[in-house]
Design a protein around this motif. Structure first.
Motif, PDB file in Angstrom:
ATOM      1  N   VAL A  67       6.023 -61.035 -25.880  1.00 38.93           N
ATOM      2  CA  VAL A  67       6.344 -61.230 -24.461  1.00 38.93           C
ATOM      3  C   VAL A  67       7.638 -62.018 -24.286  1.00 38.93           C
ATOM      4  O   VAL A  67       8.359 -61.845 -23.300  1.00 38.93           O
TER       5      VAL A  67
ATOM      6  N   VAL B 106       3.621 -59.461 -17.363  1.00 41.57           N
ATOM      7  CA  VAL B 106       4.118 -58.988 -18.657  1.00 41.57           C
ATOM      8  C   VAL B 106       2.991 -59.174 -19.662  1.00 41.57           C
ATOM      9  O   VAL B 106       2.619 -60.302 -19.985  1.00 41.57           O
TER      10      VAL B 106
ATOM     11  N   HIS C 136       4.519 -54.884 -16.871  1.00 37.92           N
ATOM     12  CA  HIS C 136       5.368 -54.466 -17.991  1.00 37.92           C
ATOM     13  C   HIS C 136       4.538 -54.627 -19.254  1.00 37.92           C
ATOM     14  O   HIS C 136       4.158 -55.742 -19.611  1.00 37.92           O
TER      15      HIS C 136
ATOM     16  N   TRP D 236      14.919 -58.431 -14.114  1.00 45.26           N
ATOM     17  CA  TRP D 236      13.695 -58.807 -13.392  1.00 45.26           C
ATOM     18  C   TRP D 236      13.983 -59.758 -12.239  1.00 45.26           C
ATOM     19  O   TRP D 236      13.303 -59.710 -11.210  1.00 45.26           O
TER      20      TRP D 236
END
Length: 270
Positions: free
Chosen positions: A231, A203, A220, A242
């Motif tokens: 984040v 991420v 991502h 996820w």
């Protein structure tokens, strides 16, 4: 047994109307002048007035009813509260049950504040001082002077995130938190962290160089609009999805003020 993520909430606060407060104005004036600047009350007046207190009140309302009793509450912020004389971490501890032994804030570290707060929570668990930890990451943009991160380029939005971690195993276990003084180290470090990780997801915050993403790894990319919350807001919004697709989530972002990169690794004991 490590801490693992158990719940999360995100809020975009509605803000409030501007009400001059001489104590707050004097505080802001002294603070800005200490660094050679000049307080701009017009800038304060035009802001959204989304206080940290308002954010945590809304966030707690969005938590599940059956959350664990917290024994540690840490608030992280890169930008000061619209009312900097309030102890909002203590308020958050009170409205989440009032049982936390410690409630405090981590500031003056840019977007690294939330990563430091997570490191503190994990250390408390390892030493037996915490079994249920709340991390609040708050961002409000009503400031007493011009700030290049907030006022130049893509606007930064007011936002708040609340993440709850409990002692236990499963998805979202806190396994590592890193600070890299040179953002150029991020690419090799991410490659090493994901090389043997089961089903990894990286991420990447909006301030992170896209080229640092390891080849062949799911990424991502958090869109612009957040400074310290980016984040963490993505984690709170998507973690339930996820955990069905990934076993390892690597959060990373780079502070535009210092070019310092920060990384947090959440895994799963398989």
């Amino acid at each position: 047994m490590p801490l693992r993520l158990s719940a999360g909430a995100v809020v975009t606060p509605p803000g409030d109307t501007y009400e001059p407060d001489e104590t707050v104005l004097r505080y802001n004036r002294d603070l800005v002048e200490l660094f050679g600047g000049k307080m701009d009350e017009d800038l304060l007046r035009s802001g959204a007035q989304a206080s940290h207190t308002q954010m945590v009140d809304l966030l707690v309302q969005r938590l599940p009813a059956d959350v664990a009793v917290l024994d540690l509450v840490v608030l992280a912020a890169a930008l000061p509260d619209v009312n900097p004389v309030r102890a909002v971490s203590a308020h958050l501890g009170l409205i989440t049950g009032g049982k936390a032994d410690q409630c405090f804030s981590v500031t003056e570290q840019g977007l690294g504040a939330a990563f430091t707060a997570l490191r503190i929570g994990a250390a408390h668990e390892k030493t037996g001082r915490s079994a249920a930890f709340a991390l609040a990451v708050l961002e409000q943009t009503t400031l007493p002077a011009h700030d290049p991160v907030v006022h130049d380029g893509v606007p930064v939005r007011d936002s708040g995130v609340l993440l709850l971690f409990e002692r236990g195993s499963g998805f979202g276990e806190v396994s590592d938190v890193l600070r890299l003084a040179d953002a150029g180290e991020l690419g090799p470090r991410l490659a090493g962290l994901t090389a043997d990780a089961p089903r990894p997801l990286v991420v990447m915050g909006p301030w992170t160089d896209q080229a640092a993403a390891p080849p062949g790894v799911d990424v991502h990319r958090v869109p612009p609009g957040g400074y310290c919350t980016s984040v963490w807001a993505a984690l709170a919004e998507h973690w339930a999805h996820w955990r069905e697709r990934f076993d390892t989530v690597v959060l990373c972002d780079t502070d535009p003020r210092s070019d310092t990169a920060h990384v947090a690794v959440l895994g799963r004991d398989r």
